[in-house]
Design an enzyme around this catalytic site. Structure first.
Site, PDB file in Angstrom:
ATOM      1  N   TYR A  72       0.823  -1.214   0.000  1.00 35.94           N
ATOM      2  CA  TYR A  72       0.000   0.000   0.000  1.00 35.94           C
ATOM      3  C   TYR A  72       0.855   1.261   0.000  1.00 35.94           C
ATOM      4  O   TYR A  72       0.532   2.251  -0.661  1.00 35.94           O
ATOM      5  CB  TYR A  72      -0.980  -0.032   1.181  1.00 35.94           C
ATOM      6  N   HIS A 132     -15.048   1.508  -2.054  1.00 35.51           N
ATOM      7  CA  HIS A 132     -13.976   0.666  -1.514  1.00 35.51           C
ATOM      8  C   HIS A 132     -12.992   1.426  -0.634  1.00 35.51           C
ATOM      9  O   HIS A 132     -11.896   0.943  -0.373  1.00 35.51           O
ATOM     10  CB  HIS A 132     -13.219  -0.004  -2.674  1.00 35.51           C
ATOM     11  N   GLU A 148     -11.331  -2.528 -23.806  1.00 36.35           N
ATOM     12  CA  GLU A 148     -11.401  -4.002 -23.888  1.00 36.35           C
ATOM     13  C   GLU A 148     -12.803  -4.502 -23.548  1.00 36.35           C
ATOM     14  O   GLU A 148     -13.552  -3.818 -22.846  1.00 36.35           O
ATOM     15  CB  GLU A 148     -10.409  -4.610 -22.861  1.00 36.35           C
ATOM     16  N   SER A 189     -13.364  -3.936 -15.125  1.00 33.56           N
ATOM     17  CA  SER A 189     -13.497  -5.262 -15.744  1.00 33.56           C
ATOM     18  C   SER A 189     -14.804  -5.915 -15.300  1.00 33.56           C
ATOM     19  O   SER A 189     -15.235  -6.911 -15.881  1.00 33.56           O
ATOM     20  CB  SER A 189     -12.307  -6.147 -15.354  1.00 33.56           C
ATOM     21  N   ASP A 195      -7.990   5.734  -5.174  1.00 38.19           N
ATOM     22  CA  ASP A 195      -6.877   6.656  -5.402  1.00 38.19           C
ATOM     23  C   ASP A 195      -7.214   8.120  -5.133  1.00 38.19           C
ATOM     24  O   ASP A 195      -6.332   8.979  -5.152  1.00 38.19           O
ATOM     25  CB  ASP A 195      -6.327   6.484  -6.840  1.00 38.19           C
ATOM     26  N   CYS A 233      -5.286   3.720  22.258  1.00 37.23           N
ATOM     27  CA  CYS A 233      -5.060   3.867  20.796  1.00 37.23           C
ATOM     28  C   CYS A 233      -5.490   5.261  20.336  1.00 37.23           C
ATOM     29  O   CYS A 233      -6.592   5.466  19.801  1.00 37.23           O
ATOM     30  CB  CYS A 233      -5.836   2.808  20.021  1.00 37.23           C
ATOM     31  N   ASN A 276     -12.615   2.981  -7.123  1.00 40.04           N
ATOM     32  CA  ASN A 276     -11.212   3.351  -6.958  1.00 40.04           C
ATOM     33  C   ASN A 276     -10.950   3.929  -5.572  1.00 40.04           C
ATOM     34  O   ASN A 276     -11.823   4.541  -4.969  1.00 40.04           O
ATOM     35  CB  ASN A 276     -10.797   4.362  -8.035  1.00 40.04           C
TER      36      ASN A 276
HETATM   37  C1  BV8 Z   1     -18.100  -8.487  -0.100  1.00 37.24           C
HETATM   38  C2  BV8 Z   1      -9.844  -1.903  -2.287  1.00 37.24           C
HETATM   39  C3  BV8 Z   1     -19.706  -9.283   1.427  1.00 37.24           C
HETATM   40  C4  BV8 Z   1      -8.595  -2.621  -1.923  1.00 37.24           C
HETATM   41  C5  BV8 Z   1     -11.076  -3.472  -3.713  1.00 37.24           C
HETATM   42  C6  BV8 Z   1     -15.354 -14.881  -0.753  1.00 37.24           C
HETATM   43  C7  BV8 Z   1     -15.627 -14.238   0.443  1.00 37.24           C
HETATM   44  C8  BV8 Z   1     -16.209 -12.989   0.469  1.00 37.24           C
HETATM   45  C9  BV8 Z   1     -16.507 -12.355  -0.696  1.00 37.24           C
HETATM   46  C10 BV8 Z   1     -16.201 -12.992  -1.869  1.00 37.24           C
HETATM   47  C11 BV8 Z   1     -15.650 -14.242  -1.925  1.00 37.24           C
HETATM   48  N1  BV8 Z   1     -15.490 -14.589  -3.235  1.00 37.24           N
HETATM   49  C12 BV8 Z   1     -15.917 -13.578  -4.015  1.00 37.24           C
HETATM   50  C13 BV8 Z   1     -16.360 -12.616  -3.211  1.00 37.24           C
HETATM   51  C14 BV8 Z   1     -16.870 -11.374  -3.582  1.00 37.24           C
HETATM   52  C15 BV8 Z   1     -15.658 -10.459  -3.691  1.00 37.24           C
HETATM   53  C16 BV8 Z   1     -15.302 -10.360  -5.163  1.00 37.24           C
HETATM   54  O1  BV8 Z   1     -15.999  -9.705  -5.896  1.00 37.24           O
HETATM   55  N2  BV8 Z   1     -14.234 -11.053  -5.567  1.00 37.24           N
HETATM   56  C17 BV8 Z   1     -13.852 -11.053  -6.966  1.00 37.24           C
HETATM   57  C18 BV8 Z   1     -12.339 -11.073  -7.077  1.00 37.24           C
HETATM   58  C19 BV8 Z   1     -14.497 -12.247  -7.643  1.00 37.24           C
HETATM   59  N3  BV8 Z   1     -16.065  -9.173  -3.177  1.00 37.24           N
HETATM   60  C20 BV8 Z   1     -15.771  -8.828  -1.920  1.00 37.24           C
HETATM   61  O2  BV8 Z   1     -15.097  -9.493  -1.161  1.00 37.24           O
HETATM   62  C21 BV8 Z   1     -16.384  -7.523  -1.483  1.00 37.24           C
HETATM   63  N4  BV8 Z   1     -17.041  -7.676  -0.225  1.00 37.24           N
HETATM   64  O3  BV8 Z   1     -18.529  -9.190  -0.971  1.00 37.24           O
HETATM   65  O4  BV8 Z   1     -18.623  -8.416   1.167  1.00 37.24           O
HETATM   66  C22 BV8 Z   1     -19.167 -10.477   2.134  1.00 37.24           C
HETATM   67  C23 BV8 Z   1     -18.311 -10.291   3.209  1.00 37.24           C
HETATM   68  C24 BV8 Z   1     -17.853 -11.414   3.890  1.00 37.24           C
HETATM   69  C25 BV8 Z   1     -18.207 -12.684   3.467  1.00 37.24           C
HETATM   70  C26 BV8 Z   1     -19.032 -12.847   2.345  1.00 37.24           C
HETATM   71  C27 BV8 Z   1     -19.494 -11.738   1.679  1.00 37.24           C
HETATM   72  C28 BV8 Z   1     -15.282  -6.480  -1.323  1.00 37.24           C
HETATM   73  C29 BV8 Z   1     -14.726  -6.123  -2.678  1.00 37.24           C
HETATM   74  C30 BV8 Z   1     -13.791  -4.904  -2.527  1.00 37.24           C
HETATM   75  C31 BV8 Z   1     -12.357  -5.334  -2.714  1.00 37.24           C
HETATM   76  N5  BV8 Z   1     -11.492  -4.139  -2.667  1.00 37.24           N
HETATM   77  N6  BV8 Z   1     -10.322  -2.375  -3.605  1.00 37.24           N
HETATM   78  C32 BV8 Z   1      -7.429  -2.181  -2.766  1.00 37.24           C
HETATM   79  O5  BV8 Z   1      -7.577  -1.367  -3.691  1.00 37.24           O
HETATM   80  O6  BV8 Z   1      -6.311  -2.673  -2.472  1.00 37.24           O
HETATM   81  S1  BV8 Z   1     -11.582  -3.975  -5.217  1.00 37.24           S
HETATM   82  C33 BV8 Z   1     -10.464  -3.565  -6.421  1.00 37.24           C
HETATM   83  O7  BV8 Z   1     -11.028  -4.113  -7.604  1.00 37.24           O
HETATM   84  C34 BV8 Z   1     -10.251  -2.095  -6.726  1.00 37.24           C
HETATM   85  O8  BV8 Z   1     -11.017  -1.222  -5.943  1.00 37.24           O
HETATM   86  C35 BV8 Z   1     -10.720  -2.002  -8.184  1.00 37.24           C
HETATM   87  O9  BV8 Z   1     -11.262  -0.771  -8.511  1.00 37.24           O
HETATM   88  C36 BV8 Z   1     -11.765  -3.036  -8.162  1.00 37.24           C
HETATM   89  C37 BV8 Z   1     -12.388  -3.517  -9.399  1.00 37.24           C
HETATM   90  O10 BV8 Z   1     -11.363  -3.768 -10.343  1.00 37.24           O
HETATM   91  P1  BV8 Z   1     -11.402  -2.846 -11.638  1.00 37.24           P
HETATM   92  O11 BV8 Z   1     -11.590  -1.437 -11.202  1.00 37.24           O
HETATM   93  O12 BV8 Z   1     -12.397  -3.390 -12.580  1.00 37.24           O
HETATM   94  O13 BV8 Z   1      -9.932  -2.965 -12.172  1.00 37.24           O
HETATM   95  P2  BV8 Z   1      -9.363  -4.047 -13.185  1.00 37.24           P
HETATM   96  O14 BV8 Z   1      -7.884  -3.875 -13.163  1.00 37.24           O
HETATM   97  O15 BV8 Z   1      -9.974  -5.388 -12.924  1.00 37.24           O
HETATM   98  O16 BV8 Z   1      -9.940  -3.577 -14.606  1.00 37.24           O
HETATM   99  C38 BV8 Z   1      -9.536  -2.341 -15.156  1.00 37.24           C
HETATM  100  C39 BV8 Z   1     -10.344  -2.149 -16.417  1.00 37.24           C
HETATM  101  O17 BV8 Z   1     -10.003  -0.888 -16.973  1.00 37.24           O
HETATM  102  C40 BV8 Z   1     -10.086  -3.197 -17.490  1.00 37.24           C
HETATM  103  O18 BV8 Z   1     -11.317  -3.668 -17.999  1.00 37.24           O
HETATM  104  C41 BV8 Z   1      -9.338  -2.402 -18.588  1.00 37.24           C
HETATM  105  O19 BV8 Z   1      -9.676  -2.857 -19.890  1.00 37.24           O
HETATM  106  C42 BV8 Z   1      -9.888  -1.024 -18.373  1.00 37.24           C
HETATM  107  N7  BV8 Z   1      -9.029   0.071 -18.837  1.00 37.24           N
HETATM  108  C43 BV8 Z   1      -7.677   0.102 -18.911  1.00 37.24           C
HETATM  109  N8  BV8 Z   1      -7.284   1.322 -19.363  1.00 37.24           N
HETATM  110  C44 BV8 Z   1      -8.417   2.057 -19.556  1.00 37.24           C
HETATM  111  C45 BV8 Z   1      -9.531   1.269 -19.218  1.00 37.24           C
HETATM  112  N9  BV8 Z   1     -10.793   1.709 -19.304  1.00 37.24           N
HETATM  113  C46 BV8 Z   1     -10.968   2.971 -19.742  1.00 37.24           C
HETATM  114  N10 BV8 Z   1      -9.957   3.800 -20.065  1.00 37.24           N
HETATM  115  C47 BV8 Z   1      -8.682   3.378 -19.994  1.00 37.24           C
HETATM  116  N11 BV8 Z   1      -7.663   4.199 -20.339  1.00 37.24           N
END
Ligand code: BV8
Length: 241
Positions: free
Chosen positions: A65, A118, A215, A189, A103, A134, A101
């Site tokens: 981070y 987030h 994409e 995505s 940021d 604390c 985001n």
């Molecule tokens: C939740 C902060 C309820 C941190 C982030 C098991 C247990 C619990 C939950 C889950 C589980 N399995 C799955 C889940 C659900 C899980 C989830 O969704 N997992 C995914 C991986 C499948 N979700 C959670 O856990 C959420 N909480 O469900 O709580 C719960 C609680 C307990 C128990 C059960 C349920 C919490 C999700 C939040 C995670 N934190 N960020 C940090 O930043 O370090 S998420 C992280 O991903 C970022 O915030 C980011 O913004 C976000 C989404 O990703 P994208 O923004 O889409 O980024 P990515 O790189 O993927 O894509 C970029 C895109 O931009 C691409 O498409 C590219 O083509 C495009 N691009 C590139 N250049 C450009 C462009 N577009 C336009 N212009 C350009 N120039």
């Protein structure tokens, strides 16, 4: 395509914009899934962005981070962030901006009312429930910072995988989605929930959905239009009204 979307924006009574990491790509911030380079290339973001990873390897996660904070401190909002902020000020009450985001670039561009699903990369909070000891004065330097009395760690004030989103933010986002007639989905995505679920809800309600992304994404299947352009190029053209 851009002309049709501009017409939809002009007609929209309430526009919701959901952004992801691609929104900040043209500012020089690596996208969430492209960010794992160099030192971090051996990890996936889902591996590091969890409480479990932080408790197991506090210095590694803290340093990840810290490196992201340093990168964001060197960049600024791009033309896409600015176009959204200016549209909001020209059309008060017509636009709700929701971001995944952390940021802070939307806020730095002037989008003060951004719904941050987030959390915030630049802020910390206590890892465990803070005790009387604390206090800000008890925070001692370290990687991570900690309470010099009880050892409670500081952690980034972001939502990790497996953690609930801030209830107020998620509720505000859901309310906006329920009343919108057009949703722009920019630079995500669409793989992270519940954020991506907001797009499905908008579609199910009959709102028009426009995906802006160079994409294909998981959300294209519910899009009325896909604009294959970068956000900083596309948004200034679309939001000229
Ligand atoms: C939740 C902060 C309820 C941190 C982030 C098991 C247990 C619990 C939950 C889950 C589980 N399995 C799955 C889940 C659900 C899980 C989830 O969704 N997992 C995914 C991986 C499948 N979700 C959670 O856990 C959420 N909480 O469900 O709580 C719960 C609680 C307990 C128990 C059960 C349920 C919490 C999700 C939040 C995670 N934190 N960020 C940090 O930043 O370090 S998420 C992280 O991903 C970022 O915030 C980011 O913004 C976000 C989404 O990703 P994208 O923004 O889409 O980024 P990515 O790189 O993927 O894509 C970029 C895109 O931009 C691409 O498409 C590219 O083509 C495009 N691009 C590139 N250049 C450009 C462009 N577009 C336009 N212009 C350009 N120039």
């Amino acid at each position: 395509m851009t002309g049709l979307v501009r017409q939809w924006i002009a007609e929209a009574k309430h526009l919701v914009v959901l952004t992801g990491a691609g929104m900040s790509a043209e500012s020089g911030v690596p996208t969430f899934r492209d960010a794992m380079t160099g030192l971090w290339s051996q990890f996936s973001p889902e591996e590091l962005a969890t409480e479990q990873a932080f408790r197991a390897h506090p210095q590694r996660v803290w340093d990840w981070y810290a490196s992201r904070r340093e990168a964001v401190a060197l960049v600024g909002p791009n033309a896409g962030h600015i176009a959204l902020a200016e549209f909001h000020s020209r059309h008060p009450g017509r636009l709700t901006l929701i971001t995944q985001n952390v940021d802070g670039l939307h806020q730095r561009a002037g989008s003060a009312h951004t719904i941050a699903l987030h959390g915030a990369l630049g802020e910390d909070r206590w890892l465990d429930a803070p005790l009387g000891c604390c206090t800000p004065d008890s925070i001692e330097p370290g990687r991570p910072l900690r309470c010099k009395v009880c050892g409670n760690l500081r952690r980034p004030a972001v939502v990790w995988f497996g953690e609930h989103l801030p209830a107020a933010a998620l509720e505000a986002a859901e309310v906006a989605v329920q009343r919108c007639d057009l949703m722009l989905v920019v630079g995500t995505s669409g793989v992270v929930y519940p954020a991506a679920g907001l797009v499905l809800s908008a579609h199910q309600r009959g709102a028009r959905v426009v995906v802006i992304n160079p994409e294909p994404t998981d959300l294209d299947r519910v899009a009325d239009a896909c604009v294959r352009e970068p956000a900083a190029v596309c948004l200034p053209k679309l939001l000229q009204t």
